[in-house]
Design an enzyme around this catalytic site. Structure first.
Site, mmCIF file in Angstrom:
data_model
loop_
_atom_site.group_PDB
_atom_site.id
_atom_site.type_symbol
_atom_site.label_atom_id
_atom_site.label_comp_id
_atom_site.label_asym_id
_atom_site.label_seq_id
_atom_site.Cartn_x
_atom_site.Cartn_y
_atom_site.Cartn_z
ATOM 1 N N CYS A 125 27.672 84.982 39.315
ATOM 2 C CA CYS A 125 27.813 83.684 38.652
ATOM 3 C C CYS A 125 26.458 83.201 38.137
ATOM 4 O O CYS A 125 25.777 83.895 37.403
ATOM 5 C CB CYS A 125 28.464 82.682 39.590
ATOM 6 S SG CYS A 125 28.933 81.130 38.793
ATOM 7 N N GLU B 91 34.072 87.800 39.210
ATOM 8 C CA GLU B 91 33.758 87.083 40.452
ATOM 9 C C GLU B 91 35.036 86.647 41.169
ATOM 10 O O GLU B 91 35.957 86.128 40.548
ATOM 11 C CB GLU B 91 32.902 85.862 40.121
ATOM 12 C CG GLU B 91 32.544 85.000 41.323
ATOM 13 C CD GLU B 91 31.876 83.692 40.920
ATOM 14 O OE1 GLU B 91 31.262 83.061 41.807
ATOM 15 O OE2 GLU B 91 31.956 83.302 39.736
ATOM 16 N N LYS C 64 26.202 86.922 47.389
ATOM 17 C CA LYS C 64 25.494 85.965 46.544
ATOM 18 C C LYS C 64 24.420 85.269 47.368
ATOM 19 O O LYS C 64 24.694 84.724 48.437
ATOM 20 C CB LYS C 64 26.478 84.950 45.960
ATOM 21 C CG LYS C 64 25.853 84.005 44.943
ATOM 22 C CD LYS C 64 26.920 83.097 44.321
ATOM 23 C CE LYS C 64 26.331 82.214 43.237
ATOM 24 N NZ LYS C 64 27.357 81.329 42.629
#
EC number: 2.3.1.269
Length: 532
Positions: A406, A289, A353
């Site tokens: 994440c 990430e 995301k």
């Protein structure tokens, strides 16, 4: 002896009852990674049952006053569970202590105090269905299953350390989640853990103990049967070879402009590293990430350097911040994204995301909280913007991966996506915020269970670990330890069809909850007819 102990716990009141509930909840944390001492649940939950027994002893009070004592016990249990299980979140605030240390009490005590409300609700719901003997064990399982489900979406959701994970410390015990889902696993765990409370007697006590033993054996037996039919852990004839790069960049360095070139060169160097003897040449390389320390759209030389580092036919999947220019010269938007980059340094596809971390990547009630001087922990002007849809990420040879960035990997019911069927889950993350604490181990376990639950292999690239490739049975085919620097080279395991196909997750959840509710109510009605 057990009856005497139960009697003493039932008679506790006031601060002694609260302390016992707090300590019981804290002890239950031992069931979660990195400890995985699941037998601790056989202590914590019987104590919780007896504490609620004591809290509901009065029957002459009004409806609300009958519920509140049980809710208080549940809250103190939850507060102990979440304080001891989530204290490590505070370490993220110490990376930039001058700016965020003031918020440490909110993270270490405030968040657990809020999450404990869900367990107060669980105990209160259980109290509504409470009856002597087996009935209260069913009621507690229903209350916790309902509360854990609510935890997956209320106020954006935070289903960290759901009780169900306590029943899945190893792949043998993970297989049932493919059948009953995570809410079902939470109900199973609470029922089996709480069953020893029936050793003191009560209506249908022997039936309840027998049922708990049967369910535990069925859980183990199904896991053994499933794994006996599983293919080899590593498929050396796999269609796609994957390399995960784990650079272990210190969090204090990650956003330092002076370190950007060194970070980038380290990533490229690990990408170009020759495979160890017996390991495949990678087709797909994965960086963690926000690994790329540049805005790619405005740094073409970084893309060119990546293209030079990749061999012919190789593809890089890398986490990076994506910038979207504002309309008419307005403020740009920033996204936490994954890029697919080919061997000519071209961006093939991106995925943003969707589920951002509140207070970490964006501020809820932004205008109000910024007026109070608050900002996100991640230093990004205006915070990150959430992606609008989750879609499969095109990779290579017609294959696509389901991107989870994440903590998106902790949400069991958010794996719907647009596009062609994915052949793997790709989870990129940066757990360096939390150092060598239980946090990275807990995060990894939840991602590992997603592979079993969804029937898709997991590719997990974490900045400082735990990076791994996990097959659809939860078995690790290759990994790197926390804070190690290196690469994982392995073939991508094959996907498998989920047990029930791919229905919406809520259907499974509703069936589990309705079954528990019907059993609890039915037992209450039957007990009233038979024993009164």
């Amino acid at each position: 002896m057990i009856a005497r102990l139960a009697g003493r716990i039932i008679l506790l009141s006031g601060w002694r009852r609260a302390l016992a509930a707090f300590l019981s909840g804290a002890f239950a944390t031992l069931t979660q990674p990195p400890f995985d001492i699941f037998v601790a649940g056989f202590v914590s939950f019987p104590v919780l049952v007896w504490l609620i027994d004591g809290a509901i002893a009065r029957t002459d009070a009004g409806p609300l006053r009958r519920l509140l004592p049980a809710a208080k016990v549940g809250w103190w249990f939850g507060f102990g569970y979440f304080v001891s299980g989530l204290w490590w979140i505070g370490t993220a605030l110490l990376v930039d202590a001058d700016q965020f240390a003031w918020a440490l009490p909110l993270a270490v005590l405030g968040l657990p105090a809020f999450l404990a409300l869900f367990y107060a609700f669980a105990a209160m719901i259980a109290r509504l269905l409470w009856s002597d003997g087996l009935g209260r064990i069913l009621a507690l399982a229903f209350g916790f299953a309902l509360a854990e489900w609510l935890r997956t979406f209320i106020f954006t959701g935070f289903p960290w350390n759901l009780i169900g994970y306590a029943a899945m410390p190893v792949p043998l015990l993970m297989q049932s989640v493919a059948v009953i889902g995570l809410v079902g696993m939470s109900a199973l765990a609470v029922f089996v853990f709480a069953a020893p409370a029936l050793l003191t007697g009560g209506h249908f006590a022997r039936t309840g103990i027998g049922l708990a033993i049967f369910l535990a054996l069925a859980h183990v037996g199904f896991g053994a049967w499933t794994l006996s039919r599983a293919p080899a852990i590593v498929d050396e004839n796999g269609p796609l070879a994957v390399r995960i790069v784990q650079p272990s960049i210190a969090q204090a360095m990650k956003w330092d402009n002076a370190e950007r070139r060194a970070i980038f060169d380290k990533l490229v160097g690990l990408t170009e590293e020759a495979p160890a003897e017996g390991k495949p040449r990678p087709d797909v390389i994965v960086w963690p990430e926000t690994a790329i320390p540049y805005i790619l759209e405005s740094t073409p030389q970084a893309l060119a350097h990546i293209g030079d580092a990749l061999q012919e036919g190789q593809v890089l999947l890398a986490g990076a911040v994506r910038e979207e220019k504002g309309a008419d010269g307005g403020e740009p938007r920033y996204y936490n994204s994954i890029y697919t980059i080919d061997d000519r340094g071209r961006i093939v596809s991106t995925a943003d995301k969707v589920h951002l971390v509140p207070f970490g990547e964006y501020l809820p009630f932004e205008s109000f909280l910024r007026g109070l001087g608050l900002q996100e922990v991640v230093e990004m002007p205006g915070g990150f913007t959430a992606g609008t849809t989750r879609h499969a990420l095109a990779v290579k040879d017609g294959r696509s991966f389901l991107p989870l960035i994440c903590y998106e990997a902790i949400f069991p019911d958010e794996l719907g996506y647009e596009g062609a069927g994915a052949s793997a889950i790709i989870n990129v993350t940066n757990d360096a915020w939390y150092g060598d604490t239980p946090g990275p181990y807990q995060h990894f376990r939840q991602a590992q269970v997603r592979a079993v639950e969804q029937g898709l292999p997991l590719i997990r690239a974490a900045n400082n670990g735990l990076s791994a490739i996990v097959n659809t049975y939860g078995r690790i085919t290759g990994s790197l330890a926390l804070d190690a620097v290196g690469v994982v080279d392995s073939y991508l395991p094959s996907p498998r069809d989920p047990f029930w196909g791919r229905p919406p997750g809520w259907i499974q959840t509703v069936l589990i909850l309705l079954t528990l509710l019907a059993a609890s109510v039915g037992l209450i009605l039957y007990s009233r007819r038979r024993f009164h």
